[in-house]
Scaffold this active site. Structure first.
Site, short mmCIF file in Angstrom:
data_model
loop_
_atom_site.label_atom_id
_atom_site.label_comp_id
_atom_site.label_asym_id
_atom_site.label_seq_id
_atom_site.Cartn_x
_atom_site.Cartn_y
_atom_site.Cartn_z
N LEU A 1 0.61 -1.28 0.00
CA LEU A 1 0.16 -0.09 0.46
C LEU A 1 0.92 1.12 -0.20
O LEU A 1 0.22 2.63 -0.29
CB LEU A 1 -1.30 -0.57 1.30
CG LEU A 1 -2.01 -1.27 0.87
CD1 LEU A 1 -2.90 -1.24 2.66
CD2 LEU A 1 -2.93 -0.51 -0.11
N LYS B 241 -15.94 -15.44 17.66
CA LYS B 241 -16.57 -15.26 16.61
C LYS B 241 -16.82 -17.21 16.02
O LYS B 241 -17.96 -16.99 15.83
CB LYS B 241 -15.47 -14.99 15.45
CG LYS B 241 -15.72 -14.63 13.67
CD LYS B 241 -15.27 -13.59 13.27
CE LYS B 241 -16.49 -13.22 12.45
NZ LYS B 241 -15.65 -11.48 11.69
N ASP C 49 -11.11 -12.92 9.38
CA ASP C 49 -10.01 -11.14 10.18
C ASP C 49 -9.13 -11.40 11.06
O ASP C 49 -9.15 -10.58 11.34
CB ASP C 49 -11.33 -10.51 10.51
CG ASP C 49 -12.32 -10.53 11.74
OD1 ASP C 49 -12.27 -11.53 11.69
OD2 ASP C 49 -12.87 -9.98 11.39
N GLU D 151 -8.31 -9.31 6.21
CA GLU D 151 -9.63 -8.95 5.58
C GLU D 151 -9.09 -7.39 5.80
O GLU D 151 -7.98 -6.70 6.15
CB GLU D 151 -9.83 -9.19 6.76
CG GLU D 151 -11.94 -7.68 5.88
CD GLU D 151 -12.31 -7.92 7.23
OE1 GLU D 151 -13.75 -8.43 7.35
OE2 GLU D 151 -12.47 -7.32 8.13
N ALA E 88 -18.54 4.55 10.19
CA ALA E 88 -18.34 2.97 12.05
C ALA E 88 -18.17 3.19 12.96
O ALA E 88 -18.09 2.15 13.84
CB ALA E 88 -17.41 2.55 10.88
#
Ligand code: 0O2
Length: 216
Positions: free
Chosen positions: A30, A62, A81, A148, A160
């Site tokens: 990135l 999870k 994730d 993720e 969020a």
């Protein structure tokens, strides 16, 4: 991903090492893309990047929710994730550009995409999610590690973060009027994102190349 005969703690530490390496690999990719974009277009599509390894408590929670036993194998297989990267951009168009640039890298394999921008969640949540694998080269073997990637605008991230806090505070059962207010705010976020994008496009069209160097 791991050798079952060894001590589970040793095994888990190796799993963590692999996920941490995967985050480093994606972060470097990135950074390179952002630098190259700045060099070519005088523009940074990425505002900032956050990465994290999911806590063991969250992983176990999870797995339980999905009905699986808490074993290392199930964690690696069913929790997508464990390693997560969040990329924050200024404009919605940046999101799709970054997703495409990542998809074009031939060592990254895309396992799934969830476009919660085109199809927002009932809560109002918007973000672009990709589950990818990236190869990690260890001293004696190659391991493909899952990561993720969540890509969203600054405004979507603001929404969020608050919604996440409220969700945890009320353990998923926030009062109805708060949920409604959040959905209303999500519409405002979408409207703000659309207006800022169109304003930015208008400014760039009027000022041409000169305005590139203003990139805030
Ligand atoms: P945390 O604490 O952020 O790690 P899956 O991962 O596919 O098994 P799920 O929930 O169907 O399960 O996947 P999805 O919808 O892609 O969501 C994955 C992550 O997106 C979540 O991770 C959150 O980070 C974020 N997310 C999804 N829905 C919402 C939402 O309504 N509000 C907010 N604020 N974030 C959301 P975790 O593990 O649920 O939580």
């Amino acid at each position: 991903m791991t050798d079952d005969k060894r001590d589970p703690i040793e095994n888990w530490n190796e799993v963590l090492l692999i996920y941490r390496s995967a985050l480093k690999e994606i972060n470097t990719k990135l950074e390179i893309l952002n630098d190259e974009f700045q060099h070519v277009h005088r523009y940074n599509p990425i505002e900032h990047i956050k990465s994290r390894i999911k806590t063991s408590e969250s992983i176990v929670k999870k797995l339980k929710r999905k009905g699986y036993e808490s074993t290392i194998e199930n964690m690696v297989e069913y929790v997508d994730d464990i390693a997560g990267i969040r990329i924050i951009c200024s404009f919605t168009s940046d999101i799709y550009q970054i997703a495409e640039m990542l998809a074009n890298q031939n060592d990254i394999k895309i396992l799934s995409v969830k476009d919660y921008i085109k199809n927002p969640k009932e809560s109002g949540y918007k973000s672009y999610h990709m589950i990818v694998t990236i190869p990690i080269f260890l001293s004696d073997r190659r391991v493909d590690a899952k990561v993720e990637i969540q890509i969203r605008t600054v405004a979507m991230d603001f929404w969020a973060s608050l919604e996440h806090k409220i969700h945890y505070k009320f353990e998923g059962n926030a009062p109805e009027h708060i949920k409604e207010e959040l959905v209303e705010c999500a519409h405002m976020v979408s409207d703000l994102d659309a207006r800022m994008l169109s304003l930015n496009e208008e400014i760039r069209a009027i000022a041409g190349d000169k305005v590139d160097s203003w990139k805030f």
